[in-house]
Write an enzyme that holds these catalytic residues in place. Sequence first.
Site: not given
Ligand code: FDP
Length: 350
Positions: A66, A72, A94-95, A113, A115-116, A279
């Site tokens: 990502d 982040d 995660e980083e 994580d 910054l989720d 997560e």
């Molecule tokens: P993000 O990439 O914005 O950090 O695991 C990360 C996550 O968000 C979750 O918070 C979220 O449930 C999921 O990914 C969203 O995934 P989609 O973009 O595939 O919907």
Amino acid sequence: MPQNTGPKEFGAYLDEVAGEDELLRPAAVVLRAIAAAGVEMSRLIGLGRLGGQLGASLGSMNTDGDVQKELDVVANEIFVNTFRQAPVAAVLSEEMKEPLTLDPKGPVAIAMDPLDGSSNIDTNVSIGTIFSILPTVADANAEAHFLQPGRKQIAAGFVIYGPQTSIVLALGDGGTQIFTLDRRDSQFHQAPSAPLIAKDNPEYAINASNFRHWEAPVRAFIDDCEQGAEGPLKREYNMRWTGSLVADAYRILMRGGIFLYPGDERAGYGSGRLRQLYETNPVALVVERAAGSATDCIRPMLDIVPAAIHAKVPFVFGSPVLVELIARYHSDPQFSDRAPLFGKRGLMRR
Ligand code: FDP
């Protein structure tokens, strides 16, 4: 379990639950550090664009490929630095590609994580920090501390930065508790009641744009939900997808429903999108301790031995009745087979 003597300040709650326990005490030290860093994060995020381009892409990638956002990286630094003062053997983030060893004699390790939900930074939607505290494994390398099933977590939860900044925490044998930041005194205070996930609530959360990539049981389940009262499930379903795990998890803690991020056929999504150690495991612990269920569609999430430190795993959690239902779609062909025979149940739509 200590007697609940009414809402408490976060530190007082930690002292009471941790007591003299040799693992809960260091976990409590780490949790105080998380709370302090959470106050700093909340202030930073609350500034929005006044604080600079926090949602700007840096051009670099995290462990999952990502694109990293400025926030982040800032969040990772804030939390790692605060753990340097705590009895933490190693941090997995995660980083960061590899775990970072801090105090090799520390009794606990932390996966996080920082910054989720980072794709939501610029959209003013709730985002969070997810954490999992594990006991260290004697005489092992840093990775081994993390490759334990989620049931071994001493404490886990998340900080959610939204209209309210709150810590959702499962510590020791206690239930899940919520502590909300009072911005007037910069302290977290225990919410008057603990969250209890509704046994059943016909509301689902899934990124439905991936419908064509899902495996048959998941397609069948969502298909049946969409058919509402006229379909085989014989009731109306509502849909909510925030796209920020902490926000979707918080809603489910408050009013039940089901969240799904299954594996799908897209490249790199065979086990879904969410990472087990920082997560799905921590969210599964707070969900179970709040009377909900969490699985990989079939197996209890907390029993799954992680395959690797950054492994992804399909994730389903929420109201027990619905989590059980999705397992039946996987195990019982009557639920998921869209062959003509089952078309007689009125399940064929596409
Ligand atoms: P993000 O990439 O914005 O950090 O695991 C990360 C996550 O968000 C979750 O918070 C979220 O449930 C999921 O990914 C969203 O995934 P989609 O973009 O595939 O919907």
